[in-house]
Enzyme design. Structure first.
Site, PDB file in Angstrom:
ATOM      1  NE  ARG A 210       2.007  17.393 -12.683  1.00  0.00           N
ATOM      2  CZ  ARG A 210       2.564  16.533 -11.854  1.00  0.00           C
ATOM      3  NH1 ARG A 210       2.205  16.535 -10.583  1.00  0.00           N
ATOM      4  NH2 ARG A 210       3.470  15.666 -12.269  1.00  0.00           N
TER       5      ARG A 210
ATOM      6  CE  LYS B  42       6.763  17.738 -13.425  1.00  0.00           C
ATOM      7  NZ  LYS B  42       6.819  16.554 -14.224  1.00  0.00           N
TER       8      LYS B  42
ATOM      9  CD  GLU C  80       9.034  16.901 -22.017  1.00  0.00           C
ATOM     10  OE1 GLU C  80       8.504  17.887 -21.486  1.00  0.00           O
ATOM     11  OE2 GLU C  80       8.391  15.923 -22.451  1.00  0.00           O
TER      12      GLU C  80
ATOM     13  CG  ASN D  53       0.211  17.956 -20.261  1.00  0.00           C
ATOM     14  OD1 ASN D  53       1.167  17.223 -20.028  1.00  0.00           O
ATOM     15  ND2 ASN D  53      -0.893  17.937 -19.533  1.00  0.00           N
TER      16      ASN D  53
ATOM     17  CG  HIS E  59       7.685  11.996 -24.813  1.00  0.00           C
ATOM     18  ND1 HIS E  59       6.324  12.054 -25.008  1.00  0.00           N
ATOM     19  CD2 HIS E  59       7.968  12.900 -23.833  1.00  0.00           C
ATOM     20  CE1 HIS E  59       5.803  12.951 -24.175  1.00  0.00           C
ATOM     21  NE2 HIS E  59       6.780  13.467 -23.450  1.00  0.00           N
TER      22      HIS E  59
ATOM     23  CE  LYS F 181       0.788  14.394 -14.487  1.00  0.00           C
ATOM     24  NZ  LYS F 181       0.616  14.988 -15.827  1.00  0.00           N
TER      25      LYS F 181
ATOM     26  CG  HIS G 258       0.818  12.426 -26.069  1.00  0.00           C
ATOM     27  ND1 HIS G 258       0.154  12.870 -24.957  1.00  0.00           N
ATOM     28  CD2 HIS G 258       2.057  12.079 -25.649  1.00  0.00           C
ATOM     29  CE1 HIS G 258       0.955  12.804 -23.906  1.00  0.00           C
ATOM     30  NE2 HIS G 258       2.117  12.324 -24.301  1.00  0.00           N
TER      31      HIS G 258
ATOM     32  NE  ARG H  51      -4.169  -1.856   1.791  1.00  0.00           N
ATOM     33  CZ  ARG H  51      -4.234  -2.839   2.669  1.00  0.00           C
ATOM     34  NH1 ARG H  51      -3.423  -2.861   3.703  1.00  0.00           N
ATOM     35  NH2 ARG H  51      -5.104  -3.805   2.509  1.00  0.00           N
TER      36      ARG H  51
ATOM     37  CD  GLU I  30      -2.198  17.251 -15.936  1.00  0.00           C
ATOM     38  OE1 GLU I  30      -1.137  16.689 -15.658  1.00  0.00           O
ATOM     39  OE2 GLU I  30      -2.760  17.154 -17.037  1.00  0.00           O
TER      40      GLU I  30
ATOM     41  CG  HIS J 182       3.152  16.884 -23.760  1.00  0.00           C
ATOM     42  ND1 HIS J 182       3.976  17.970 -23.660  1.00  0.00           N
ATOM     43  CD2 HIS J 182       3.793  15.869 -23.111  1.00  0.00           C
ATOM     44  CE1 HIS J 182       5.060  17.640 -22.981  1.00  0.00           C
ATOM     45  NE2 HIS J 182       4.977  16.374 -22.638  1.00  0.00           N
TER      46      HIS J 182
HETATM   47  N1  GLY Z   1       5.048  15.509 -17.425  1.00  0.00           N
HETATM   48  C1  GLY Z   1       3.984  16.366 -17.085  1.00  0.00           C
HETATM   49  C2  GLY Z   1       3.684  16.396 -15.630  1.00  0.00           C
HETATM   50  O1  GLY Z   1       4.442  15.900 -14.828  1.00  0.00           O
HETATM   51  O2  GLY Z   1       2.660  16.907 -15.254  1.00  0.00           O
END
Ligand code: GLY
Length: 374
Positions: free
Chosen positions: A242, A228, A186, A246, A267, A144, A253, A122, A238, A249
């Site tokens: 946040r 960030k 990035e 993107n 990417h 993430k 994507h 957990r 997000e 993206h």
């Molecule tokens: N890679 C985008 C984020 O971490 O929100």
């Protein structure tokens, strides 16, 4: 030359340490987190071959014993079979609730290792030791974690913040120039989305740091991670800001999906091309100056990066096919596609108010340009 960025998330706050030769001192940095002097390392075979010995001796220097699972390198590892194998291996190593898992690798290992830590017993703590530029400036920070599903990338996962991130800029020296530049996609994204001064610094210093200048690399990683960290502190899950991360993206994507998520388009390359297209859409909608898309493209070109659809080899779908792929993006909310557009370089915003025709026109023109060049 060493820098520390704090990610402020109340009781889940943590440091991101950035600088050269951090692997050698990893043990002393990780020791304060440990209930007992034992860790499990998840890595990939490529990173293990290049850097595992340095990390393990850095851990032993602080008396920390380490067990290692090296998975195959590559995106295919971010899948249920490797995830199951990793979790079961961690259980076999008798990793307990108070132990620490180390994710040592690029974005694939960071995402998979973080997710394994999130569900093991957990939730156990984990340390990110990112070895690619992309992972150092983006995926290792912000919590993430996850794996890919047959239905799409990153569709299974959890928010689980690391307890520490060690971004050793020396290991970037073993990246191929192509992987380094993909990660740079990035880096430059941060300048475009939120800081003109950083973009201008990169216009001057980008070639210097790509050529290997360590101080410039530390500076660029620190600047990116600080941006960030600020965004994640404001909007961890997000719900708002946040999503700015993107930028590029949604297009990126779709292009990755169109090219099979493989070697044809990495990417970060998709993100760079996607940023140029997002600025093109912004300019056509009268949101930013007409010169901004050309300035973005000029910098990407100066860096020797993929910049336009014309830089992607092989077949691509037509504009409607690409639009369809964009509609499958995770950023679809209640059926509406959310875009990150810009008022200028350094001032991006989230909107759902983007006429499909404008996006389509931009894609038609970019595909036409590709055909003319081909
Ligand atoms: N890679 C985008 C984020 O971490 O929100």
């Amino acid at each position: 030359m060493q820098k520390t960025v704090r990610v402020e998330l109340d009781e889940r706050s943590y440091d991101v340490i950035i600088g050269p030769d951090l692997l050698a001192t990893a043990g002393a940095r990780i020791a304060p987190l440990l209930a007992r002097k034992k860790v499990a390392i998840l890595t990939d075979e490529t990173v293990a071959g290049l850097h595992l010995e340095t990390l393990q001796s850095g851990l032993s220097a602080a008396g920390i014993e380490s067990q290692v699972l090296a998975l195959p390198a590559g995106e295919a590892t971010k899948s249920w079979p490797h995830f199951t194998r990793s979790v079961e291996w961690l259980l076999d190593q008798k990793i307990e609730r108070n132990d620490v898992v180390i994710a040592f690798g690029g974005g694939v290992i960071g995402d998979l290792g973080g997710f394994a830590a999130a569900v093991l017993r957990r939730g156990v703590r984990f340390v990110q030791i990112p070895t690619s530029l992309l992972a150092q400036v983006d995926s290792s920070v912000g919590g993430k974690t996850g794996i890919n599903a047959p239905q799409g990338k990153n569709l299974i996962g959890a928010f689980h913040q690391p307890s520490l991130v060690l971004a050793d800029t020396s290991v970037l020296g073993t990246l191929t120039p192509r992987d380094f530049l993909a990660g740079y996609g990035e880096v430059v994204k941060y300048g475009m989305l939120g800081d003109l001064a950083f973009f201008e610094w990169l216009e001057t210093m980008g070639p210097v740091l790509a050529a290997g200048d360590l101080a410039a690399r530390v500076e660029a990683v620190t600047w990116s991670v600080q941006m960030k960290a600020d965004i994640v502190a404001r909007d961890e899950k997000e719900q708002g800001d946040r999503a700015l991360l993107n930028l590029g993206h949604t297009f990126g994507h779709a292009l990755e999906a169109a090219t099979g998520y493989g070697d044809r388009l990495l990417h970060g390359e998709g993100v760079a091309i996607g940023c140029a297209l997002a600025f093109e859409v912004s300019a056509r909608m009268g949101l930013c100056a007409q010169e901004d898309p050309s300035r973005v493209r000029a910098h990407l070109r100066d860096m020797g990066m993929k910049t336009d659809l014309a830089d992607i080899e092989g077949e691509l779908p037509d504009a409607d096919g690409l639009l369809e792929l964009m509609a499958q993006d995770k950023k679809v909310v209640a059926g509406t596609l959310h875009f990150i557009l810009a008022r200028s370089i350094g001032d991006a915003f989230v909107t759902s108010d983007v006429p499909r025709d404008v996006v389509r026109d931009v894609l038609v023109d970019a595909l036409q340009d590709r055909q003319n060049k081909g």
